[in-house]
Design a protein around this motif. Sequence first.
Motif, short mmCIF file in Angstrom:
data_model
loop_
_atom_site.label_atom_id
_atom_site.label_comp_id
_atom_site.label_asym_id
_atom_site.label_seq_id
_atom_site.Cartn_x
_atom_site.Cartn_y
_atom_site.Cartn_z
N VAL A 128 31.21 25.81 39.95
CA VAL A 128 30.98 25.33 38.58
C VAL A 128 32.29 24.85 37.96
O VAL A 128 32.35 23.79 37.32
CB VAL A 128 30.34 26.44 37.71
N ALA A 129 33.37 25.62 38.17
CA ALA A 129 34.66 25.24 37.61
C ALA A 129 35.11 23.89 38.17
O ALA A 129 35.58 23.02 37.42
CB ALA A 129 35.70 26.32 37.90
N LEU A 130 34.95 23.71 39.49
CA LEU A 130 35.39 22.46 40.11
C LEU A 130 34.54 21.27 39.64
O LEU A 130 35.07 20.22 39.29
CB LEU A 130 35.35 22.57 41.63
N VAL A 131 33.20 21.48 39.64
CA VAL A 131 32.32 20.39 39.19
C VAL A 131 32.62 20.05 37.73
O VAL A 131 32.73 18.87 37.36
CB VAL A 131 30.83 20.78 39.37
N GLY A 132 32.78 21.09 36.90
CA GLY A 132 33.11 20.86 35.48
C GLY A 132 34.39 20.07 35.33
O GLY A 132 34.46 19.11 34.57
N ALA A 133 35.42 20.47 36.08
CA ALA A 133 36.71 19.78 36.00
C ALA A 133 36.57 18.34 36.47
O ALA A 133 37.17 17.42 35.89
CB ALA A 133 37.75 20.51 36.84
N ALA A 134 35.75 18.11 37.51
CA ALA A 134 35.56 16.75 38.03
C ALA A 134 34.87 15.88 36.99
O ALA A 134 35.28 14.73 36.75
CB ALA A 134 34.75 16.79 39.32
N VAL A 135 33.80 16.42 36.36
CA VAL A 135 33.10 15.64 35.33
C VAL A 135 34.05 15.33 34.17
O VAL A 135 34.09 14.21 33.65
CB VAL A 135 31.85 16.41 34.82
N ALA A 136 34.83 16.35 33.75
CA ALA A 136 35.78 16.15 32.66
C ALA A 136 36.77 15.05 33.01
O ALA A 136 37.04 14.15 32.20
CB ALA A 136 36.51 17.46 32.36
N ALA A 137 37.30 15.09 34.24
CA ALA A 137 38.26 14.06 34.67
C ALA A 137 37.59 12.69 34.67
O ALA A 137 38.19 11.69 34.27
CB ALA A 137 38.79 14.40 36.06
N GLY A 138 36.31 12.65 35.11
CA GLY A 138 35.58 11.39 35.11
C GLY A 138 35.45 10.81 33.71
O GLY A 138 35.66 9.61 33.50
N ILE A 139 35.14 11.67 32.74
CA ILE A 139 34.98 11.20 31.36
C ILE A 139 36.30 10.64 30.84
O ILE A 139 36.34 9.59 30.21
CB ILE A 139 34.47 12.36 30.46
N VAL A 140 37.40 11.34 31.16
CA VAL A 140 38.71 10.87 30.70
C VAL A 140 39.02 9.51 31.34
O VAL A 140 39.54 8.59 30.68
CB VAL A 140 39.81 11.90 31.03
N LEU A 141 38.67 9.36 32.64
CA LEU A 141 38.92 8.09 33.33
C LEU A 141 38.12 6.95 32.69
O LEU A 141 38.65 5.86 32.46
CB LEU A 141 38.54 8.20 34.81
N VAL A 142 36.84 7.22 32.39
CA VAL A 142 36.00 6.19 31.76
C VAL A 142 36.58 5.78 30.41
O VAL A 142 36.59 4.61 30.04
CB VAL A 142 34.55 6.70 31.61
#
Lengths: 77, 385
Positions: free
Chosen positions: B339-353
């Motif tokens: 969950v922590a990794l998926v959450g961090a990945a989604v967060a990073a994706g949002i920042v990239l967008v």
Amino acid sequence: MNLDWTALGQVAAVSLAVTVAVVTVFALGVLGLARYERAREEGAGTSTVGGAQAGLCFVACAAVVAYGIYLIVPQFH
Amino acid sequence: MDHITFLVAVVIVTALAFDFTNGFHDTANAMATSIATGALKPKTAVLISGVLNVVGAFLSTEVAKTISGGIVDDTLVTPGMIFAGLVGAILWNLLTWLVGLPSSSSHALFGGLIGAVWVGAGSHGVHFDKVVEKVLIPAVASPLVAGVAALLATYLAYKLTSRARKQSVTKGFRLGQIASASLVSLAHGTNDAQKTMGVITLTLISAGALGHDAGPPVWVIASAGLAIGLGTYLGGWRIIRTMGKGLTEIQSPQGFAAETASTTVILTSAHLGFALSTTQVASGSILGAGLGRRLAEVRWGVAGRMVVAWLVTLPAAALVGGVSAGVVKHGGNLGTAVVALVGAAVAAGIVLVSRRNPVSAHNVNDAHEVTIRSTEEPTTVGTAA
């Protein structure tokens, strides 16, 4: 469930009254400031009335701000 | 420190991450109108706001004794559920930031916790009557009260100063804005930083690292204060643009009226023990100030989207919180890590967008819309110019 309608009503009444009062007093202060600055600019000496009005109103607003800080900071209670 | 398990460490880091998003999500509440009217330079505004948030965090001695204020049954809450709830809250905060919508960080936190507890402990762990009392009623009432107060105050401010010299009026109200905006920031620091301190402290207590009724250790106060202050300083420029420019074009008398209304509503309700969302109060004030100036244009489309975001905040965060809680419950430490990794990945994706059309201190006042698409596209060229 017991909704505290009294608290809700109090928040509404106090907020409305304080906001309108502060903004009105501040607007009067701004009005005094405008009069003071115009008199100075037109070379008609300084407008003592304008200056005094501005001073009084801004001091009153500063007092409200001080009370606000008093409410925020728990150490003062 | 042998009480600090992997899970507890993850909860603490996640709580600080939430605190950080809380800070940059809510900078707009205090500073959006000051930035829009030019009362403060964008960078100066966020610096003042950040510093006052840290100061506020250190001033607030009374740390929340319950995580949720009674919305969920605190005896059933485990660190795993807190973690899942925080993940839901963080992701929702980031998503609304991406589209530039001011939504309530507290509602996101409540929503995440409700979802996590519902999945983790069953629906009896959620006190739905408290949800109505602490979330729904204030969400309707507080923006209305702030809006009406700001509307009346704005109307009076313009009426009183209509014949005075424009220059002096603008200058006077700008100075007033700085004081009222600073008060909002200070109040925000005392309220919101202590929520995170409460979460961390209660997690440490439940893990046995702290005794019952223990106050937060100094490192908890310092890290929570710094996280929210840093978040505030980085500034959620996308939300600042929507609140300062998107809802209506703000002039300094309106900004002063709106901020005074927000400050009074926040302080009176805190004083009378009435829970509310700073974001919703500030948005209500700005709308009221927009209506109070004759001929001022209120963009109801933006206001409508914002209200939809408010309605969706709690259920959306609850959904993410619930799913995360399910994974943590059945997956143990491995599930938590996933969950922590998926959450961090989604967060990073949002920042990239968000990078495709960044909003920063330099261009925050240049347009009134926050778009996700790159500015090269024809649909957004007009607004960027």
